[in-house]
Design an enzyme around this catalytic site. Structure first.
Site, short mmCIF file in Angstrom:
data_model
loop_
_atom_site.label_atom_id
_atom_site.label_comp_id
_atom_site.label_asym_id
_atom_site.label_seq_id
_atom_site.Cartn_x
_atom_site.Cartn_y
_atom_site.Cartn_z
N CYS A 255 0.87 -1.17 0.00
CA CYS A 255 0.00 0.00 0.00
C CYS A 255 0.91 1.22 0.00
CB CYS A 255 -0.86 -0.02 1.27
SG CYS A 255 -1.91 1.43 1.45
N CYS B 182 -0.45 3.47 -6.74
CA CYS B 182 -1.45 2.97 -5.79
C CYS B 182 -1.77 1.57 -6.28
CB CYS B 182 -2.71 3.84 -5.81
SG CYS B 182 -4.10 3.08 -4.92
N1 DGL Z 1 -3.94 0.72 -2.42
C1 DGL Z 1 -3.43 1.65 -1.51
C2 DGL Z 1 -2.23 2.39 -2.04
O1 DGL Z 1 -1.41 1.77 -2.71
C3 DGL Z 1 -4.36 2.51 -0.70
C4 DGL Z 1 -5.53 3.09 -1.34
C5 DGL Z 1 -6.48 3.76 -0.36
O2 DGL Z 1 -6.97 3.05 0.52
O3 DGL Z 1 -6.75 4.94 -0.53
O4 DGL Z 1 -2.04 3.55 -1.79
#
Ligand code: DGL
Length: 283
Positions: free
Chosen positions: A70, A206
């Protein structure tokens, strides 16, 4: 013992898949903090607390090593947790536990340089030849982590970030392809306007965005190279495990999927990415 993979939701599955392909015999536990997703618009302190809780949950479930798949958690919480929480937690558990993030491998892939490398600054102005676009959550964009860390290593690369705050809710909410494509085209157009031309390369910064990578490819000029976080993270994990034989990633090929949200099957968009049914247990 196993490897924990943490994300606010389903985005980290893109990283999980690459890690499993690289280490098929290893045991993996995936945790999606869907009760608290999206993280992107949350205050930093909340992201730190939620990320720590996610790591603890994975360590309690038997992980020795947690990969924060993440960007938002890695950008905002990882350094804080490594400095202020992990050393005491490790001591209390009496084990060499560790937490790794996704941004270091991505920056290594984007710069072609090891993380330890910092460019020598001679004071003269370096012409920025290579324009790198980063699509990310509001939290990651605000942290400016990609701008700061890439500038330390490659002063010939100019980084422009574009926040896509609607995209994670759309992906977690099983939006249709037309709605997703429209959102992505708007963000690519906004970034292109700001730069004055299209980026030369792009990072989908993301993990959720990798699920809709085809739509980013379609919205960017044909052939724009994308830096893929899942592959970069798998490369980094493999190197890390080779340096740390004391961390045993397991040998039974266990795959567990936990969620703090609603257990059961995931939405159609996720299952289509996954290539079949995928059911999560309650965390
Ligand atoms: N998938 C996550 C990232 O890589 C987080 C996305 C979120 O929950 O806003 O930032």
């Amino acid at each position: 013992m196993s490897i924990g993979v943490f994300d606010s939701g389903v985005g980290g599955l893109t990283v999980h898949r690459a890690l499993v392909e690289r280490l098929p015999a290893a045991d993996f536990i995936y945790l999606a903090d869907q009760a608290n997703a999206p993280y992107g618009g949350r205050p930093g302190e909340e992201i730190v607390d939620l990320t720590r809780a996610g790591c603890e949950r994975l360590f309690d479930a038997g992980a020795d090593l947690v990969v924060l798949a993440c960007n938002t958690a890695s950008a905002i919480a990882l350094r804080r947790l490594q400095q202020t929480w992990l050393p005491d937690y490790r001591k209390a558990k009496g084990k060499p536990l560790n937490v790794l993030g996704i941004i270091v491998p991505t920056i290594e892939a984007a710069t072609g340089l090891p993380w330890e490398h910092e460019a020598e600054r001679r004071g003269e102005k370096v012409e920025k030849l290579d324009i790198l676009g980063v699509f990310s959550t509001q939290g990651t964009t605000n942290s400016r982590v990609y701008e700061i860390e890439i500038d330390k290593r490659r002063q010939d690369v100019a980084v422009f970030s574009e926040a896509c705050p609607n995209l994670v809710p759309l992906i977690e909410g099983d939006a249709g392809v037309v709605e997703l494509a429209k959102e992505i085209e708007e963000r690519v157009a906004a970034l292109t306007r700001r730069i004055g031309r299209a980026p030369d390369r792009a990072i989908l910064g993301c993990t959720h965005y990798e699920i809709v990578a085809d739509l980013f490819r379609a919205a960017l000029p044909a052939g724009t190279p994308l830096i893929h976080q899942p592959v970069a993270t798998a490369d980094a994990l493999e190197r890390y495990l080779a340096r740390h034989p004391e961390l045993n990633p397991g040998t039974s090929g266990v795959r567990r999927f936990l969620t703090t949200g609603k257990p059961g099957p995931q939405n159609a968009l996720v299952e289509s990415f996954w290539g079949g049914p995928l059911s999560f247990e309650a965390a």
